[in-house]
Design a protein around this motif. Structure first.
Motif, PDB file in Angstrom:
ATOM      1  N   THR A 178       0.833  -1.213   0.000  1.00  0.00           N
ATOM      2  CA  THR A 178       0.000   0.000   0.000  1.00  0.00           C
ATOM      3  C   THR A 178       0.862   1.256   0.000  1.00  0.00           C
ATOM      4  O   THR A 178       0.592   2.220  -0.736  1.00  0.00           O
ATOM      5  N   LEU A 179       1.906   1.238   0.814  1.00  0.00           N
ATOM      6  CA  LEU A 179       2.791   2.397   0.895  1.00  0.00           C
ATOM      7  C   LEU A 179       3.507   2.644  -0.433  1.00  0.00           C
ATOM      8  O   LEU A 179       3.601   3.782  -0.893  1.00  0.00           O
ATOM      9  N   LEU A 180       3.996   1.587  -1.055  1.00  0.00           N
ATOM     10  CA  LEU A 180       4.699   1.732  -2.337  1.00  0.00           C
ATOM     11  C   LEU A 180       3.766   2.243  -3.427  1.00  0.00           C
ATOM     12  O   LEU A 180       4.135   3.110  -4.228  1.00  0.00           O
ATOM     13  N   ASP A 181       2.553   1.723  -3.471  1.00  0.00           N
ATOM     14  CA  ASP A 181       1.604   2.157  -4.505  1.00  0.00           C
ATOM     15  C   ASP A 181       1.175   3.600  -4.304  1.00  0.00           C
ATOM     16  O   ASP A 181       0.940   4.326  -5.281  1.00  0.00           O
ATOM     17  N   ASN A 182       1.071   4.032  -3.062  1.00  0.00           N
ATOM     18  CA  ASN A 182       0.643   5.408  -2.794  1.00  0.00           C
ATOM     19  C   ASN A 182       1.743   6.429  -3.051  1.00  0.00           C
ATOM     20  O   ASN A 182       1.465   7.559  -3.481  1.00  0.00           O
ATOM     21  N   ASP A 183       2.987   6.044  -2.787  1.00  0.00           N
ATOM     22  CA  ASP A 183       4.089   7.003  -2.847  1.00  0.00           C
ATOM     23  C   ASP A 183       4.856   6.965  -4.157  1.00  0.00           C
ATOM     24  O   ASP A 183       5.590   7.915  -4.466  1.00  0.00           O
ATOM     25  N   HIS A 184       4.746   5.900  -4.946  1.00  0.00           N
ATOM     26  CA  HIS A 184       5.574   5.756  -6.140  1.00  0.00           C
ATOM     27  C   HIS A 184       4.721   5.324  -7.327  1.00  0.00           C
ATOM     28  O   HIS A 184       4.067   4.280  -7.282  1.00  0.00           O
TER      29      HIS A 184
END
Length: 223
Positions: A178-184
């Motif tokens: 989730t963090l990777l998809d939201n930030d990158h």
């Protein structure tokens, strides 16, 4: 326009020469002194052409500033020396206050504070030697030199790095996805590698692991 005989400048030049051209807008935005708002505008731009258009004005301003500094260095000593005649309640001849002396005192305090930060950063011995060497050069360098700001920024970055700080590992794959998809945006292959690495770390935390043909060494375990 920068003096490549300065080690920091030479390393920066080699870095620029080795990078793919499409990465130059991002590198320029990260290195040039400008507002965070302008830097974010470059990062938010999706197309390569738009990133170049947003980074070019920043680079142009930096070049104009370097040209101005070079003109200042060519000024005569009499023009560079700033002396004011001052008195409480008015200006009068006979008593002088030299701004150069005050600037030297402020610079000395600033350098002393920077040196304390370098020693207190708990960086490795090799990094400490490099920083102290650059600090010694910085003390002898006039602020009007273009390399002054570059060297100072380098030392500030080295001081701010978390050399001796660590955090507890978080191996939650769903949260990481989730963090990777939201930030990158995009970069699916790279994000998949990161998730594969976290999955292996859940099973094996002490030995080095191999992820999709790439050897990866896990970070040191925190206390």
């Amino acid at each position: 326009m920068l003096d490549t005989s300065v080690p920091v400048v030479a390393k920066f030049r080699r870095l620029l020469d080795s990078l793919p051209r499409e990465t130059l807008p991002d590198v320029v935005a990260s290195m040039i002194r400008t507002s965070n708002k302008e830097k974010l505008q470059v990062l938010d731009a999706v197309s390569l052409e738009e990133r170049f258009r947003k980074a070019l004005p920043m680079l142009t301003r930096q070049i104009e500033g370097l040209k101005l500094l070079q003109k200042t260095r060519k000024m005569s000593p009499d023009a560079e020396k700033r002396v004011l005649s001052v008195r409480k309640g008015g200006v009068f001849p006979g008593r002088q206050f030299n701004l150069d002396e005050e600037d030297e005192d402020e610079d000395g305090d600033d350098m002393a504070a920077l040196e304390r930060k370098i020693h207190g950063a708990s960086m490795p011995e090799a990094a400490l030697r490099v920083c102290l060497k650059e600090l010694k050069r910085l003390k002898k360098m006039p602020q009007s030199m273009p390399e002054y700001a570059l060297t100072r920024n380098y030392l500030d970055l080295m001081v701010e790095l978390p050399w001796s700080k660590s955090t507890k590992d978080c191996l939650d794959i769903r949260a990481a996805r989730t963090l990777l998809d939201n930030d990158h945006y995009a970069m699916d292959k790279l994000k998949r590698r990161v998730l594969e690495y976290l999955a292996v770390r859940q099973l094996k935390t002490s030995l080095k692991v191999i992820v999709s043909g790439c050897t990866v060494r896990p970070a040191a375990k925190s206390d």
